[in-house]
Design an enzyme around this catalytic site. Sequence first.
Site, PDB file in Angstrom:
ATOM      1  CE  LYS A   1       6.754  22.453  16.515  1.00 42.14           C
ATOM      2  NZ  LYS A   1       7.897  23.528  17.338  1.00 42.14           N
TER       3      LYS A   1
ATOM      4  CB  SER B   1       8.143  26.668  15.739  1.00 38.09           C
ATOM      5  OG  SER B   1       7.323  26.406  15.532  1.00 38.09           O
TER       6      SER B   1
END
Length: 320
Positions: free
Chosen positions: A175, A105
């Site tokens: 993230k 990701s």
Amino acid sequence: MAVGARSGTEEPEEPAGRGESAQQAMSSVHQPQAQSGGSAPGRPRTDLSKPSDAAADEEATGSVTKGKKPRAFWKELPILIGIALLLALLIKTFLVQAFSIPSDSMQDTLQRGDRVLVDKLTPWFGSKPQRGEVVVFHDPGGWLNETPTPQPNPVQKVLSFIGLMPSAEEKDLIKRVIAVGGDTVECQGVGPVKVNGKALKEDSYVFPGATPCGDRPFGPIHVPKGRIWVMGDHRDDSLDSRYHQNLKGNGTVSEDEVVGRAFTIAWPINRWATLPVPDTFDQPGINKAMGAAPAALGLAGAVPLVIWRRRRLTAARNPR
């Protein structure tokens, strides 16, 4: 009386050789020896190369004091290991912790299998997540429901607990912070992502070929105070804030869930690199919304001080 006879009161005559030996022995006992350097006879010896009488006595009796024998290394080893483990646990708890990247990701910034070091110290001093930082945070609830959790063996559990290897059981995510409390963030069509109306130039970190919005346009969304909006760098392969707007917080993450900022890739060696904040987050105007509040507070605090000072000056000029 025959010639050569002695009376009974006289001591018997001893041979000359024996008498001289006895005289020499008595001399060696009762008279100190002269120094080899030519000192006068009868002066005590001062030759320091010979042991003293006390040292000679100790050697004779076997009571010479010896230095304490150092402890064997194998006896010291458990203590050293214990100290090392304690330091590792303290470092992991308060300073730095290693995390393993389990997915794609965050490509191309982070690859699957990378080990990153996360700063856990500065949050203890009030540091808050900033735009552009790569952060590790606990699952806010419902983000990892469909992700299987690895089952480590007992050795891995112990090493993870003390911080000598990344944890496999903790449900953490990594993230990039796009917006912080007080910001407005949006991404329409194919982009770009806008924060407080300013378009972000994300070519330096977004996965090549991916669009800024991926397949999930959103916003405009106002990020509440004390929360952050996060997105993966691989916008087509990241279940980030965009995909959890139906949950509590509307896709935002509480600052209290943030473990710390990832500041470097530590492993493998050929992947070593720092993780700085991209320049696009420093562009003029993006901090306008956040800068207004401190300015207003400063002005509000300055007004009473100015009024109080003017009153003192007036009173000094016009004494009663």
